[in-house]
Design a protein around this motif. Structure first.
Motif, PDB file in Angstrom:
ATOM      1  N   GLN A 125      14.871 -46.124  45.833  1.00  0.00           N
ATOM      2  CA  GLN A 125      15.667 -47.244  46.298  1.00  0.00           C
ATOM      3  C   GLN A 125      14.887 -48.559  46.117  1.00  0.00           C
ATOM      4  N   SER A 126      15.607 -49.620  45.944  1.00  0.00           N
ATOM      5  CA  SER A 126      14.992 -50.945  45.884  1.00  0.00           C
ATOM      6  C   SER A 126      14.717 -51.429  47.306  1.00  0.00           C
ATOM      7  N   GLN A 127      13.435 -51.715  47.634  1.00  0.00           N
ATOM      8  CA  GLN A 127      13.101 -52.158  48.991  1.00  0.00           C
ATOM      9  C   GLN A 127      13.714 -53.516  49.284  1.00  0.00           C
ATOM     10  N   ALA A 128      13.770 -54.393  48.258  1.00  0.00           N
ATOM     11  CA  ALA A 128      14.372 -55.701  48.470  1.00  0.00           C
ATOM     12  C   ALA A 128      15.868 -55.607  48.701  1.00  0.00           C
ATOM     13  N   GLY A 129      16.455 -54.565  48.158  1.00  0.00           N
ATOM     14  CA  GLY A 129      17.903 -54.444  48.297  1.00  0.00           C
ATOM     15  C   GLY A 129      18.340 -53.760  49.570  1.00  0.00           C
ATOM     16  N   LEU A 130      17.383 -53.278  50.379  1.00  0.00           N
ATOM     17  CA  LEU A 130      17.762 -52.580  51.613  1.00  0.00           C
ATOM     18  C   LEU A 130      18.002 -53.530  52.784  1.00  0.00           C
ATOM     19  N   ASN A 131      17.505 -54.775  52.673  1.00  0.00           N
ATOM     20  CA  ASN A 131      17.768 -55.804  53.685  1.00  0.00           C
ATOM     21  C   ASN A 131      17.190 -55.434  55.059  1.00  0.00           C
ATOM     22  N   PHE A 132      16.009 -54.801  55.072  1.00  0.00           N
ATOM     23  CA  PHE A 132      15.343 -54.514  56.341  1.00  0.00           C
ATOM     24  C   PHE A 132      14.491 -55.733  56.746  1.00  0.00           C
ATOM     25  N   PRO A 133      14.239 -55.915  58.058  1.00  0.00           N
ATOM     26  CA  PRO A 133      13.392 -57.039  58.518  1.00  0.00           C
ATOM     27  C   PRO A 133      11.984 -56.907  57.969  1.00  0.00           C
ATOM     28  N   PRO A 134      11.263 -58.042  57.864  1.00  0.00           N
ATOM     29  CA  PRO A 134       9.868 -57.992  57.372  1.00  0.00           C
ATOM     30  C   PRO A 134       8.983 -57.168  58.308  1.00  0.00           C
ATOM     31  N   GLY A 135       8.026 -56.527  57.730  1.00  0.00           N
ATOM     32  CA  GLY A 135       7.076 -55.742  58.517  1.00  0.00           C
ATOM     33  C   GLY A 135       7.463 -54.292  58.688  1.00  0.00           C
ATOM     34  N   ILE A 136       8.655 -53.912  58.281  1.00  0.00           N
ATOM     35  CA  ILE A 136       9.091 -52.517  58.415  1.00  0.00           C
ATOM     36  C   ILE A 136       8.884 -51.827  57.071  1.00  0.00           C
ATOM     37  N   ASN A 137       8.066 -50.811  57.088  1.00  0.00           N
ATOM     38  CA  ASN A 137       7.830 -50.031  55.873  1.00  0.00           C
ATOM     39  C   ASN A 137       8.680 -48.772  55.890  1.00  0.00           C
ATOM     40  N   ILE A 138       9.311 -48.485  54.793  1.00  0.00           N
ATOM     41  CA  ILE A 138      10.178 -47.302  54.676  1.00  0.00           C
ATOM     42  C   ILE A 138       9.935 -46.670  53.314  1.00  0.00           C
TER      43      ILE A 138
END
Length: 468
Positions: free
Chosen positions: A114-127
């Motif tokens: 998955q694209s991490q930028a495209g997931l729209n999670f808040p900064p600081g959260i690693n997935i």
């Protein structure tokens, strides 16, 4: 699977069972057909028919019997008909399988990023955006035969299977008749060749006689020339008879699936009729004639296809289920990785662009076409029986008169030849006319016998004999 899901599926099953009693398909019934007068002048009430006699009992000629047996073992058209039966049998098995649920197994491995930028999670959260999914499972589907769709399909396939079997039997009865008719034609040609060759010998002797009579001033040169022309008239017909023999042998070889070659055979005078010519009643054509059975079964298949077309207007009830194991790690494949789902539903066609109506109208038209074909096949069967009966009757009637004609013509030839030797009351033209008429009568006598034998064979086939 929770209790509520089971309850809904159970209720839908009960509903389908209730709807099952409201089937919209019709039960097949043989159409009314009129068989009165099919045999024309033959009005028998005796049900005994030569069609029930095995073909081995119809012929006394052992050579002919062996040829027929060879044809039944090797004929390519008959082998093709057997393959058609196997095709129809497979289609029938396929239609029966529709009553059982389908079951499929699947196993898959899926790796995705998955694209991490495209997931729209808040900064600081690693997935973890890179995953691998392992999955194995089973899926099944079953359609309840609520309106008789599957039953109609199976009955149509059964009719097609029986139709292919009837078609094979029709090929067999025709094959037996074709082999016998070609065999008898060969015997007739042999006899005509024998007669013509003997006539040629006689006419060669006539030429010598005319030369002697001319030397004695009994006849003139015209008689000698006429006798020579008469001799060549007989001689020139021999190659045509031999060609017909060769072509008939080759045709018989094709029926036997042999390469072209000579056919071992007996003589025309050895042929005897060994059974009584009994026709039974016209109604028996429905059960004795394979092509009539084939035509009725084609109508029956079309009838069931019309039933099938009607079912498309009504809802279908389907149950589907799937389940298995799914995990992101192989080590946890059998640990809390079970998944399943089940569904049941009714699908009612509402707007289908007129496809269902067109399907029904097409099926109804094809059913009527099949009915017309069935009725015509029965009429043609009656016509063939009538024609064969009358052909046999006239052949027997001609033979008595023909034998008397040949005797009288032979005497005429003898008398005119004697008068030519010792009297001036006649000339060679009278001898010529008598000899030519005698040869024509002798050849026609052979044709009369051939007509009798072939009429028996054709009557046997027309009544539906040969497949038992």
């Amino acid at each position: 699977m929770n209790r509520n899901c089971l309850k809904y599926i159970f209720l839908l099953t009960l509903l389908s069972a209730a709807l099952f009693s409201c089937r919209i398909t019709k039960s097949y019934k043989r159409p009314d057909v009129n068989t009165n007068g099919l045999y024309r002048d033959q009005q028998s009430t005796d049900t005994a028919t030569m069609a029930s006699v095995p073909w081995q009992s119809l012929f006394a000629d052992t050579i002919l019997k062996s040829l027929i047996q060879e044809g039944l073992s090797n004929n390519l058209d008959l082998k093709t008909a057997v393959q058609k039966i196997l095709e129809a049998q497979a289609a029938l098995q396929q239609s029966k399988a529709g009553f059982f649920p389908s079951l499929s197994g699947n196993a898959s491995v899926q790796r995705s990023k998955q694209s991490q930028a495209g997931l729209n999670f808040p900064p600081g959260i690693n997935i973890n955006t890179l995953t691998t999914t392992y999955q194995a499972g089973l899926s099944t589907s079953w359609e309840a035969d609520v309106w008789g769709k599957l039953s109609s399909t199976k009955r149509a396939a059964l009719a097609s299977f029986l139709q292919s079997d009837a078609a094979k039997r029709a090929v067999q009865t025709q094959l037996i008749a074709d082999i016998a008719n070609n065999y008898f034609s060969l015997l007739a040609l042999d006899k005509q060749l024998e007669i013509t060759q003997q006539t040629l010998k006689n006419r060669i002797q006539d030429v010598e006689t005319m030369k002697e009579l001319k030397a004695g001033a009994v006849v003139n040169g015209a008689a000698v020339v006429q006798s020579e022309a008469n001799r060549y008239a007989a001689e020139v017909s021999i190659p045509d008879i031999k060609r017909s023999i060769r072509e008939t042998e080759n045709a018989l070889d094709i029926l036997l699936s042999r390469p072209p070659g000579p056919i071992t055979r007996s003589t025309l005078t050895d042929q005897k009729v060994v059974i009584e010519l009994q026709t039974g009643i016209p109604t028996q054509l429905l059960t004795n004639r394979p092509d009539v059975q084939q035509s009725e079964l084609a109508f029956r298949a079309a009838f069931e296809n019309t039933n099938l077309a009607r079912t498309y207007f009504y809802p279908s009830f389907t149950i589907t289920a799937s389940g298995g194991l799914s995990t992101l790690s192989l080590k946890d494949f059998f640990n809390k990785s079970i998944f399943y789902n089940a569904a049941a539903g009714l699908t009612q066609p509402i707007f289908n662009q007129g496809i269902n109506k067109a399907r029904l109208h097409t099926a109804q038209a094809q059913q009527q076409e099949a009915l017309n074909s069935f009725q015509k096949t029965l009429l043609v069967a009656g016509q063939e029986v009538s024609n064969a009966l009358y052909a046999h009757e006239t052949a027997v009637e001609k033979q008595d008169a023909r034998s008397k004609q040949i005797i009288a013509l032979q005497k005429s030839v003898d008398y005119t030849q004697e008068l030519l030797r010792y009297s001036s009351a006649t000339n060679y033209t009278d001898v010529l006319t008598s000899e030519q008429t005698l040869l024509a009568a002798q050849l026609s006598g052979v044709s009369d016998k051939l007509q009798e034998l072939q009429a028996i064979v054709n009557l046997y086939r027309a009544l539906g004999g040969g497949w038992r």
